[in-house]
Design a protein around this motif. Structure first.
Motif, PDB file in Angstrom:
ATOM      1  N   TRP A   5       0.919  -1.407  -0.047  1.00 33.43           N
ATOM      2  CA  TRP A   5       0.044  -0.002   0.016  1.00 33.43           C
ATOM      3  C   TRP A   5       0.874   1.219  -0.050  1.00 33.43           C
ATOM      4  O   TRP A   5       0.545   2.312  -0.540  1.00 33.43           O
ATOM      5  CB  TRP A   5      -1.036  -0.049   1.200  1.00 33.43           C
ATOM      6  N   PHE A   6       1.920   1.055   0.662  1.00 34.15           N
ATOM      7  CA  PHE A   6       2.884   2.453   0.659  1.00 34.15           C
ATOM      8  C   PHE A   6       3.150   2.905  -0.891  1.00 34.15           C
ATOM      9  O   PHE A   6       3.286   4.107  -1.294  1.00 34.15           O
ATOM     10  CB  PHE A   6       4.318   2.036   1.402  1.00 34.15           C
ATOM     11  N   TRP A   7       3.711   1.648  -1.759  1.00 36.36           N
ATOM     12  CA  TRP A   7       4.014   1.974  -3.165  1.00 36.36           C
ATOM     13  C   TRP A   7       2.819   2.618  -3.923  1.00 36.36           C
ATOM     14  O   TRP A   7       2.933   3.502  -4.898  1.00 36.36           O
ATOM     15  CB  TRP A   7       4.734   0.836  -3.699  1.00 36.36           C
ATOM     16  N   THR A   8       1.530   2.008  -3.693  1.00 39.01           N
ATOM     17  CA  THR A   8       0.502   2.390  -4.228  1.00 39.01           C
ATOM     18  C   THR A   8       0.020   3.794  -3.878  1.00 39.01           C
ATOM     19  O   THR A   8      -0.179   4.622  -4.789  1.00 39.01           O
ATOM     20  CB  THR A   8      -0.809   1.478  -3.908  1.00 39.01           C
ATOM     21  N   THR A   9       0.068   4.321  -2.593  1.00 36.76           N
ATOM     22  CA  THR A   9      -0.354   5.580  -2.179  1.00 36.76           C
ATOM     23  C   THR A   9       0.834   6.555  -2.781  1.00 36.76           C
ATOM     24  O   THR A   9       0.480   7.692  -3.369  1.00 36.76           O
ATOM     25  CB  THR A   9      -0.113   5.764  -0.729  1.00 36.76           C
ATOM     26  N   LEU A  10       2.102   6.023  -2.819  1.00 32.57           N
ATOM     27  CA  LEU A  10       3.514   7.014  -3.248  1.00 32.57           C
ATOM     28  C   LEU A  10       3.049   7.142  -4.866  1.00 32.57           C
ATOM     29  O   LEU A  10       3.078   8.330  -5.417  1.00 32.57           O
ATOM     30  CB  LEU A  10       4.616   6.194  -3.207  1.00 32.57           C
ATOM     31  N   LEU A  11       2.661   6.236  -5.740  1.00 29.54           N
ATOM     32  CA  LEU A  11       2.243   6.533  -6.996  1.00 29.54           C
ATOM     33  C   LEU A  11       1.116   7.256  -7.418  1.00 29.54           C
ATOM     34  O   LEU A  11       1.107   8.192  -8.115  1.00 29.54           O
ATOM     35  CB  LEU A  11       2.330   5.084  -7.834  1.00 29.54           C
ATOM     36  N   ALA A  12       0.088   7.065  -6.581  1.00 26.43           N
ATOM     37  CA  ALA A  12      -0.973   8.229  -6.909  1.00 26.43           C
ATOM     38  C   ALA A  12      -0.759   9.165  -6.787  1.00 26.43           C
ATOM     39  O   ALA A  12      -1.356  10.302  -7.161  1.00 26.43           O
ATOM     40  CB  ALA A  12      -2.228   7.374  -5.531  1.00 26.43           C
ATOM     41  N   VAL A  13       0.088   9.714  -5.518  1.00 26.69           N
ATOM     42  CA  VAL A  13       0.583  11.169  -5.195  1.00 26.69           C
ATOM     43  C   VAL A  13       1.450  11.769  -6.419  1.00 26.69           C
ATOM     44  O   VAL A  13       1.286  12.567  -6.930  1.00 26.69           O
ATOM     45  CB  VAL A  13       0.875  11.349  -3.994  1.00 26.69           C
ATOM     46  N   THR A  14       2.278  10.907  -6.813  1.00 26.52           N
ATOM     47  CA  THR A  14       3.250  11.379  -7.804  1.00 26.52           C
ATOM     48  C   THR A  14       2.666  11.613  -9.210  1.00 26.52           C
ATOM     49  O   THR A  14       3.114  12.428  -9.797  1.00 26.52           O
ATOM     50  CB  THR A  14       4.596  10.179  -7.926  1.00 26.52           C
ATOM     51  N   ILE A  15       1.764  10.458  -9.433  1.00 28.32           N
ATOM     52  CA  ILE A  15       1.341  10.571 -10.748  1.00 28.32           C
ATOM     53  C   ILE A  15       0.348  11.722 -11.005  1.00 28.32           C
ATOM     54  O   ILE A  15       0.278  12.411 -11.967  1.00 28.32           O
ATOM     55  CB  ILE A  15       0.430   9.440 -11.005  1.00 28.32           C
ATOM     56  N   ALA A  16      -0.370  12.195 -10.109  1.00 36.30           N
ATOM     57  CA  ALA A  16      -1.221  13.305  -9.911  1.00 36.30           C
ATOM     58  C   ALA A  16      -0.561  14.594 -10.168  1.00 36.30           C
ATOM     59  O   ALA A  16      -1.145  15.396 -10.863  1.00 36.30           O
ATOM     60  CB  ALA A  16      -2.191  13.171  -8.521  1.00 36.30           C
ATOM     61  N   PHE A  62      -7.995  12.656 -12.058  1.00 37.49           N
ATOM     62  CA  PHE A  62      -9.044  11.592 -12.282  1.00 37.49           C
ATOM     63  C   PHE A  62      -8.859  10.450 -13.326  1.00 37.49           C
ATOM     64  O   PHE A  62      -9.215   9.387 -13.069  1.00 37.49           O
ATOM     65  CB  PHE A  62     -10.480  12.489 -12.934  1.00 37.49           C
ATOM     66  N   VAL A  63      -8.012  11.163 -14.452  1.00 33.77           N
ATOM     67  CA  VAL A  63      -7.739   9.829 -15.411  1.00 33.77           C
ATOM     68  C   VAL A  63      -6.697   9.014 -14.617  1.00 33.77           C
ATOM     69  O   VAL A  63      -6.883   7.730 -14.954  1.00 33.77           O
ATOM     70  CB  VAL A  63      -7.067  10.428 -16.673  1.00 33.77           C
ATOM     71  N   ALA A  64      -5.736   9.674 -13.900  1.00 33.74           N
ATOM     72  CA  ALA A  64      -4.751   8.521 -13.081  1.00 33.74           C
ATOM     73  C   ALA A  64      -5.429   7.844 -12.259  1.00 33.74           C
ATOM     74  O   ALA A  64      -5.114   6.641 -12.143  1.00 33.74           O
ATOM     75  CB  ALA A  64      -3.850   9.445 -12.631  1.00 33.74           C
ATOM     76  N   ALA A  65      -6.307   8.256 -11.680  1.00 34.91           N
ATOM     77  CA  ALA A  65      -7.318   7.216 -10.640  1.00 34.91           C
ATOM     78  C   ALA A  65      -7.873   6.283 -11.252  1.00 34.91           C
ATOM     79  O   ALA A  65      -8.014   5.004 -10.642  1.00 34.91           O
ATOM     80  CB  ALA A  65      -7.862   8.091  -9.621  1.00 34.91           C
ATOM     81  N   ARG A  66      -8.748   6.620 -12.425  1.00 33.16           N
ATOM     82  CA  ARG A  66      -9.178   5.601 -12.959  1.00 33.16           C
ATOM     83  C   ARG A  66      -8.315   4.528 -13.627  1.00 33.16           C
ATOM     84  O   ARG A  66      -8.653   3.322 -13.510  1.00 33.16           O
ATOM     85  CB  ARG A  66     -10.438   6.257 -14.210  1.00 33.16           C
ATOM     86  N   GLY A  67      -7.393   5.062 -14.102  1.00 37.90           N
ATOM     87  CA  GLY A  67      -6.512   4.198 -14.703  1.00 37.90           C
ATOM     88  C   GLY A  67      -5.651   3.264 -13.560  1.00 37.90           C
ATOM     89  O   GLY A  67      -5.528   2.021 -13.904  1.00 37.90           O
ATOM     90  N   MET A  68      -5.434   3.709 -12.737  1.00 40.24           N
ATOM     91  CA  MET A  68      -4.893   2.799 -11.447  1.00 40.24           C
ATOM     92  C   MET A  68      -5.929   1.920 -10.945  1.00 40.24           C
ATOM     93  O   MET A  68      -5.647   0.547 -10.666  1.00 40.24           O
ATOM     94  CB  MET A  68      -4.352   3.630 -10.189  1.00 40.24           C
ATOM     95  N   ALA A  69      -7.208   2.418 -10.759  1.00 45.74           N
ATOM     96  CA  ALA A  69      -8.311   1.541 -10.539  1.00 45.74           C
ATOM     97  C   ALA A  69      -8.436   0.339 -11.420  1.00 45.74           C
ATOM     98  O   ALA A  69      -8.692  -0.721 -11.078  1.00 45.74           O
ATOM     99  CB  ALA A  69      -9.547   2.486 -10.161  1.00 45.74           C
ATOM    100  N   GLY A  77       0.293  -4.904 -13.325  1.00 49.74           N
ATOM    101  CA  GLY A  77       1.496  -4.132 -12.795  1.00 49.74           C
ATOM    102  C   GLY A  77       1.426  -4.268 -11.367  1.00 49.74           C
ATOM    103  O   GLY A  77       0.799  -5.240 -10.826  1.00 49.74           O
ATOM    104  N   PRO A  78       2.485  -3.450 -10.579  1.00 49.00           N
ATOM    105  CA  PRO A  78       2.444  -3.651  -9.329  1.00 49.00           C
ATOM    106  C   PRO A  78       1.468  -3.046  -8.109  1.00 49.00           C
ATOM    107  O   PRO A  78       1.617  -2.857  -7.273  1.00 49.00           O
ATOM    108  CB  PRO A  78       3.684  -2.752  -9.023  1.00 49.00           C
ATOM    109  N   PHE A  79       0.454  -2.519  -8.839  1.00 49.21           N
ATOM    110  CA  PHE A  79      -0.760  -1.789  -8.186  1.00 49.21           C
ATOM    111  C   PHE A  79      -1.641  -2.730  -7.314  1.00 49.21           C
ATOM    112  O   PHE A  79      -1.833  -3.725  -7.954  1.00 49.21           O
ATOM    113  CB  PHE A  79      -1.615  -1.010  -9.192  1.00 49.21           C
TER     114      PHE A  79
END
Length: 206
Positions: A5-16, A62-69, A77-79
Motif C-alpha cells: 500500500w505504501f507504493w500504491t499511495t506514493l504512485l497515486a500522489v506522484t502521478i497526480a 481523475f484519469v490517473a485514478a481511473r487508470g490505476m483502479a 503491474g505492481p498496483f
C-alpha cells in the motif's frame, strides 16, 4: 519489507502531480521567454492561475485514478488496493483528507493568492484542491450508496458527477479572466450608484 500500500499511495500522489511538475518546470526553467510571457499574460492574477491549475490537476488526477483502479482490478503491474489491516482504504479518503487540509490552509489565509501572500503557496493549494476533488468525486457513488459500487452500473454516477464538476472549471477560468479588477470596480460603482438612487426615486414617487 515495504508494504504494497505504501507504493500504491506514493504512485497515486506522484502521478497526480507529475504532469503539472513537468509543464510548470518547462515554463519556469527551460521554456523560451516568449512562452513564459504568454503564460503570464493569460494568467496575470493569482486567482486566474489557481483556477487553471486546479482544473488541470482535477482532470489529470481523475484519469490517473481511473487508470490505476482499472490496473488493480485487472491485476496489471505492481498496483494493489490500499489496505490498513483488513480495511480497504478507498482513494476518496485521501481526497477528503487533502480537502480538509486545503480548507484549513485557506481558513488560515494561506495560499489565497492575495497580493501580500505567497504565489507558490497559492499554486500548491490550487493543485492540491483539484487533485483532491478528483479523488473524492471519482468515488462519488460509493459515498452516496455507502457501498462499493465502483464497477457496477451505479458506479457510472461517479463519472457523470466528476465530468459535470470538471466541465464547470474551465468556465470559471474564463469568467475569472474576463472579470478584471477594473471591471470589478466598475460593477461595484454601478451597484453603489443604483443603491443610492433607489430612495430618491421612491421619494419622488411619493
Amino acid at each position: 519489507m515495504t508494504p504494497g500500500w505504501f507504493w500504491t499511495t506514493l504512485l497515486a500522489v506522484t502521478i497526480a502531480a507529475a504532469a503539472l511538475v513537468v509543464v510548470l518546470g518547462h515554463f519556469w526553467l527551460r521554456a523560451p521567454i516568449a512562452a513564459l510571457a504568454l503564460y503570464r499574460r493569460h494568467f496575470p492574477e493569482a486567482r486566474h492561475e489557481r483556477l487553471f491549475l486546479a482544473s488541470v490537476a482535477f482532470f489529470t488526477t481523475f484519469v490517473a485514478a481511473r487508470g490505476m483502479a482499472y490496473a488493480v482490478a485487472a491485476d496489471i503491474g505492481p498496483f494493489h488496493n490500499v489496505r490498513v489491516g483488513s480495511v480497504h482504504v478507498h482513494h476518496l479518503v485521501w481526497g477528503i483528507l487533502i480537502l480538509l487540509g486545503v480548507g484549513l490552509a485557506w481558513l488560515g489565509q494561506v495560499g489565497l493568492g492575495s497580493a501580500d501572500g505567497s504565489r507558490a503557496a497559492s499554486r500548491i493549494t490550487a493543485i492540491l484542491y483539484g487533485a483532491a476533488a478528483a479523488l473524492t468525486l471519482d468515488e462519488f457513488a460509493l459515498w452516496l450508496h455507502l457501498a462499493d459500487v465502483y464497477w457496477s452500473p451505479q458506479g457510472r454516477l461517479s463519472v457523470q458527477v466528476a465530468l459535470l464538476f470538471g466541465s464547470g472549471l474551465p468556465g470559471f477560468v474564463e469568467r475569472a479572466a474576463a472579470l478584471t479588477p477594473d471591471k470589478q470596480a466598475a460593477l461595484a460603482a454601478v451597484g453603489l450608484a443604483r443603491a443610492r438612487a433607489v430612495p430618491i426615486d421612491r421619494c419622488h414617487r411619493d
